[in-house]
Design a protein around this motif. Structure first.
Motif, PDB file in Angstrom:
ATOM      1  N   TYR A   6      54.154  39.685  14.897  1.00  0.00           N
ATOM      2  CA  TYR A   6      55.379  39.879  15.556  1.00  0.00           C
ATOM      3  C   TYR A   6      56.220  38.265  15.779  1.00  0.00           C
ATOM      4  N   HIS A  16      55.963  48.700  38.805  1.00  0.00           N
ATOM      5  CA  HIS A  16      56.455  49.751  37.972  1.00  0.00           C
ATOM      6  C   HIS A  16      55.110  50.098  37.034  1.00  0.00           C
ATOM      7  N   LYS A  22      54.720  50.537  33.837  1.00  0.00           N
ATOM      8  CA  LYS A  22      54.485  49.623  32.781  1.00  0.00           C
ATOM      9  C   LYS A  22      54.894  48.252  32.931  1.00  0.00           C
ATOM     10  N   TRP A  24      58.434  46.085  31.613  1.00  0.00           N
ATOM     11  CA  TRP A  24      58.893  46.805  30.408  1.00  0.00           C
ATOM     12  C   TRP A  24      59.231  48.219  30.611  1.00  0.00           C
ATOM     13  N   THR A  25      58.962  48.641  31.872  1.00  0.00           N
ATOM     14  CA  THR A  25      59.347  50.043  32.362  1.00  0.00           C
ATOM     15  C   THR A  25      61.095  50.085  32.289  1.00  0.00           C
ATOM     16  N   SER A  28      63.849  47.974  27.596  1.00  0.00           N
ATOM     17  CA  SER A  28      62.440  48.538  27.044  1.00  0.00           C
ATOM     18  C   SER A  28      62.308  49.503  27.090  1.00  0.00           C
ATOM     19  N   TYR A  29      62.446  50.352  28.393  1.00  0.00           N
ATOM     20  CA  TYR A  29      62.079  51.802  28.812  1.00  0.00           C
ATOM     21  C   TYR A  29      60.910  52.256  27.975  1.00  0.00           C
ATOM     22  N   ARG A  30      59.754  51.552  28.431  1.00  0.00           N
ATOM     23  CA  ARG A  30      58.384  51.741  27.909  1.00  0.00           C
ATOM     24  C   ARG A  30      57.837  53.070  28.156  1.00  0.00           C
ATOM     25  N   LEU A  31      58.229  53.850  28.980  1.00  0.00           N
ATOM     26  CA  LEU A  31      57.797  55.183  29.367  1.00  0.00           C
ATOM     27  C   LEU A  31      58.638  56.239  28.544  1.00  0.00           C
ATOM     28  N   GLY A  32      59.510  55.786  27.787  1.00  0.00           N
ATOM     29  CA  GLY A  32      60.300  56.619  26.959  1.00  0.00           C
ATOM     30  C   GLY A  32      61.449  57.263  27.907  1.00  0.00           C
ATOM     31  N   ARG A  41      63.671  58.236  32.788  1.00  0.00           N
ATOM     32  CA  ARG A  41      64.577  57.276  32.489  1.00  0.00           C
ATOM     33  C   ARG A  41      65.796  57.012  33.220  1.00  0.00           C
ATOM     34  N   TYR A  84      65.164  54.646  36.014  1.00  0.00           N
ATOM     35  CA  TYR A  84      65.094  53.033  35.669  1.00  0.00           C
ATOM     36  C   TYR A  84      66.453  52.516  35.218  1.00  0.00           C
TER      37      TYR A  84
END
Length: 268
Positions: free
Chosen positions: A95, A228, A230, A233-234, A238-242, A246, A249
């Motif tokens: 990365y 949160h 995640k 990044w939740t 980022s919306y780590r939970l998709g 949404r 958040y």
């Protein structure tokens, strides 16, 4: 002369910056995809708080994809010097290597914006110099401290601040923006949440010799509980939970953040 007096004198000739100083560069077409984040990151107000001037030598730590670089590069291009202290191109972390390659491509594609830029390496605890010792007017770090803590705890955070201290001129300013852990959460929650305790960050900077000059709530977000599934990044971007929750958040917005201004005293 007292230490406070020395710090005061060293800053006496620095004209106070204002948000209006950054209006032209913020309106650039290059930033059309970045501009929606301005409402959460307040770049003009943040850089004004750090008293950034167009003729300064400025180091940005880990510029990543270049969100702030697209402001700092053009702003400093004519009169100043911009050091982009990026990831190590020889890092074993893919990365890091890929991010630096993309940043190099950005610089090559925008020569007018990055004419004063020197690309260096920042790796906490390494021998890499982010800029010549004692040369920088400003060292700026945006949402990075949690990465050092999560990778190496106190030792890596202190190594980072030591590097910044060496690069700054006496009287120079270290500006730190970081995700802020709710004050009632234990320090152990720094290990995986992406949030950092503000008092902890201040203490680490002071331990290597910095003086806290001021703090600002310009990047505060009272709607962020910092709790949160995640971690940080939740939240956006980022919306780590998709798509899960949404809308909720998105309504919270980006994280609650501390904004801290430290000075390297003229005497240590």
């Amino acid at each position: 002369m007292s230490l406070a007096s020395v710090v005061s004198v060293s800053q006496a000739d620095v004209k106070a910056a204002s948000a209006a100083d950054f209006a032209t560069v913020l309106a650039s077409d290059v930033r059309q995809h970045d501009r929606p984040r301005d409402a959460f990151r307040h770049p003009a107000e943040t850089l004004a708080f750090f008293d950034l001037q167009a003729d300064m030598t400025v180091v940005e730590i880990w510029p990543g994809g270049g969100w702030y670089a697209d402001i700092l590069g053009p702003f400093l291009a004519q009169q100043g010097q911009y050091y982009a202290a990026h990831f190590d191109p020889d890092s074993p972390v893919g990365y890091f290597r890929n991010s630096r390659e993309r940043f190099e491509a950005k610089m090559a594609s925008q020569p007018g914006s990055f004419g004063s830029t020197t690309l260096t390496v920042f790796a906490p605890g390494s021998d890499h110099a982010i800029a010549p010792d004692g040369s920088a007017d400003r060292v700026l770090s945006f949402r990075n401290v949690h990465n050092w803590y999560m990778r190496g705890g106190d030792e890596q955070v202190l190594a980072a601040f030591e590097t910044f201290y060496r690069a700054l001129k006496p009287g120079g300013i270290l500006g730190v923006v970081e995700h802020r852990l709710a004050a009632d959460r234990p320090l152990a929650d720094q290990q995986s949440s992406g949030y950092m305790n503000q008092a902890y960050v201040i203490r680490m900077a002071q331990q290597v010799g910095f003086t806290l000059a001021a703090s600002s709530e310009v990047n505060a977000n009272p709607a962020d509980t910092t709790r949160h599934p995640k971690g940080v990044w939740t939240l956006p971007p980022s919306y780590r939970l998709g798509d899960q929750d949404r809308d909720r958040y998105q309504e919270i917005g980006e994280s609650d953040r501390m904004t801290l201004k430290f000075i390297k005293p003229a005497l240590r």
